[in-house]
Motif scaffolding. Structure first.
Motif, PDB file in Angstrom:
ATOM      1  N   ASN A   6       0.866  -1.183   0.000  1.00 22.93           N
ATOM      2  CA  ASN A   6       0.000   0.000   0.000  1.00 22.93           C
ATOM      3  C   ASN A   6       0.911   1.244   0.000  1.00 22.93           C
ATOM      4  O   ASN A   6       1.648   1.464   0.961  1.00 22.93           O
ATOM      5  N   LYS A   8      -0.037   4.289   0.151  1.00 24.91           N
ATOM      6  CA  LYS A   8      -0.640   5.388   0.925  1.00 24.91           C
ATOM      7  C   LYS A   8      -0.447   6.702   0.160  1.00 24.91           C
ATOM      8  O   LYS A   8      -0.675   6.741  -1.046  1.00 24.91           O
ATOM      9  N   TYR A  10       2.592   8.235   0.499  1.00 26.26           N
ATOM     10  CA  TYR A  10       4.031   8.444   0.689  1.00 26.26           C
ATOM     11  C   TYR A  10       4.635   9.074  -0.569  1.00 26.26           C
ATOM     12  O   TYR A  10       4.190   8.801  -1.694  1.00 26.26           O
ATOM     13  N   HIS A  85      -9.564   0.638   5.363  1.00 27.25           N
ATOM     14  CA  HIS A  85      -8.209   0.694   5.931  1.00 27.25           C
ATOM     15  C   HIS A  85      -8.255   1.530   7.210  1.00 27.25           C
ATOM     16  O   HIS A  85      -9.073   2.447   7.339  1.00 27.25           O
ATOM     17  N   GLU A 133      -4.886  -5.373  11.010  1.00 24.81           N
ATOM     18  CA  GLU A 133      -3.768  -4.436  11.124  1.00 24.81           C
ATOM     19  C   GLU A 133      -3.942  -3.620  12.415  1.00 24.81           C
ATOM     20  O   GLU A 133      -4.736  -2.666  12.437  1.00 24.81           O
ATOM     21  N   ILE A 138       1.093   0.112  13.024  1.00 24.86           N
ATOM     22  CA  ILE A 138       1.226   0.590  11.637  1.00 24.86           C
ATOM     23  C   ILE A 138       2.297   1.670  11.573  1.00 24.86           C
ATOM     24  O   ILE A 138       2.320   2.591  12.381  1.00 24.86           O
ATOM     25  N   GLY A 139       3.203   1.512  10.621  1.00 26.83           N
ATOM     26  CA  GLY A 139       4.264   2.499  10.433  1.00 26.83           C
ATOM     27  C   GLY A 139       5.454   2.293  11.351  1.00 26.83           C
ATOM     28  O   GLY A 139       6.436   3.029  11.273  1.00 26.83           O
ATOM     29  N   GLY A 173       4.086  -2.997  10.243  1.00 29.85           N
ATOM     30  CA  GLY A 173       5.491  -3.183  10.595  1.00 29.85           C
ATOM     31  C   GLY A 173       6.229  -4.257   9.815  1.00 29.85           C
ATOM     32  O   GLY A 173       7.357  -4.608  10.159  1.00 29.85           O
ATOM     33  N   LEU A 192      -0.018  -7.211   4.210  1.00 28.07           N
ATOM     34  CA  LEU A 192      -0.149  -5.831   3.737  1.00 28.07           C
ATOM     35  C   LEU A 192       0.999  -5.051   4.347  1.00 28.07           C
ATOM     36  O   LEU A 192       1.250  -5.171   5.549  1.00 28.07           O
ATOM     37  N   LEU A 193       1.674  -4.265   3.547  1.00 27.69           N
ATOM     38  CA  LEU A 193       2.722  -3.425   4.113  1.00 27.69           C
ATOM     39  C   LEU A 193       2.827  -2.136   3.313  1.00 27.69           C
ATOM     40  O   LEU A 193       2.307  -2.038   2.203  1.00 27.69           O
ATOM     41  N   SER A 195       5.245   1.262   4.672  1.00 23.24           N
ATOM     42  CA  SER A 195       6.463   2.050   4.870  1.00 23.24           C
ATOM     43  C   SER A 195       7.738   1.281   4.563  1.00 23.24           C
ATOM     44  O   SER A 195       8.719   1.869   4.090  1.00 23.24           O
TER      45      SER A 195
HETATM   46  O1  LIG Z   1      -1.128   0.126   6.876  1.00 20.32           O
HETATM   47  C1  LIG Z   1      -0.380  -0.724   6.412  1.00 20.32           C
HETATM   48  C2  LIG Z   1      -0.662  -1.390   5.128  1.00 20.32           C
HETATM   49  O2  LIG Z   1      -1.941  -1.135   4.671  1.00 20.32           O
HETATM   50  C3  LIG Z   1       0.853  -1.109   7.104  1.00 20.32           C
HETATM   51  O3  LIG Z   1       1.715  -0.047   7.089  1.00 20.32           O
HETATM   52  P1  LIG Z   1       3.240  -0.277   7.508  1.00 20.32           P
HETATM   53  O4  LIG Z   1       3.779  -1.404   6.674  1.00 20.32           O
HETATM   54  O5  LIG Z   1       3.913   1.043   7.224  1.00 20.32           O
HETATM   55  O6  LIG Z   1       3.234  -0.622   8.975  1.00 20.32           O
END
Ligand SMILES: O=C(CO)COP(=O)(O)O
Length: 215
Positions: A6, A8, A10, A85, A133, A138-139, A173, A192-193, A195
């Motif tokens: 994903n 996002k 970024y 999400h 998640e 997350i992140g 993570g 799902l990842l 960052s």
């Molecule tokens: O929200 C996420 C994927 O949809 C996970 O994000 P991270 O991999 O940055 O932790």
């Protein structure tokens, strides 16, 4: 394993990441998808990578300014969509409506949820997959499979109790092949990842590592 990245919002180059992901998927046979911003779906899809929307709205054609119509995402090249999400949470009725909208447009669906109880509820809506998640992870740098393995196994159990045909993914993570491997050991069939790839200096190297143990 399905590795869904994903992007996002970024500030990465979506085409460079998508091209690398397409190459890695071709070279290894591992299923790798990219979920870019809606405005980038068409050019990401042109790289040949499996392309997902980050969200579709519970709407039909018509007067819906500023929304994402599932059919338009599909016409742009998306073949699947995330729904609910953690950074784009919906009311239950709207999650249901978005799943129905995605089905109408032949998009594969993955409904995200924060915890196993929500996973059970999300599974009852009949998506193709659900993804647990934990927002607090997350992140971060620590994978959900390491920081909170029970949440993954409990999510697999919660989904299975409702509908065994719904796949269970996990995220937060995740940044290495070992993290993907650990998620698989806990019963997840996808990750799902974001960052770990989108903020990496060398996204291609991260993608290669992510699929290595599952290749
Ligand atoms: O929200 C996420 C994927 O949809 C996970 O994000 P991270 O991999 O940055 O932790």
């Amino acid at each position: 394993m399905f590795v869904l990245v994903n992007l996002k919002t970024y500030p990465c180059d979506p085409i460079a990441v998508a091209t690398a992901a397409a190459d890695v998927a071709d070279d290894t046979g591992v299923r790798v998808g990219i979920a870019p911003q809606a405005a980038d779906i068409a050019r990401v899809a042109e790289t040949g990578v499996e392309t997902w929307a980050q969200h579709v709205d519970p709407i039909d054609y018509g007067s819906n300014t500023g929304h994402t119509l599932a059919e338009t995402a599909a016409e742009a090249g998306a073949t699947g969509t995330l729904i609910n999400h953690s950074e784009h949470r919906l009311k239950l009725a709207d999650i249901d409506g978005s799943v129905r909208a995605a089905e109408r447009a032949d998009l594969e669906t993955c409904v995200c949820a924060n915890n196993p109880d929500q996973i059970g509820a999300a599974t009852a809506l009949g998506p193709d997959s659900v993804a647990v998640e934990p927002p607090e992870l997350i992140g971060g740098d620590v994978s959900v499979a390491t920081a909170d393995p029970d949440i993954v196994t409990d999510a697999v159990e919660a989904a299975g109790a409702v509908d065994e045909s719904v796949d269970v993914f996990c995220g937060a993570g995740i940044s290495t092949g070992d993290d993907v491997d650990a998620a698989g050991d806990l019963g997840a069939t996808g990750v799902l990842l974001a960052s770990g790839v989108a903020k990496a200096d060398d996204p291609r190297a991260v993608l290669e590592d992510l699929v290595d143990p599952v290749a």
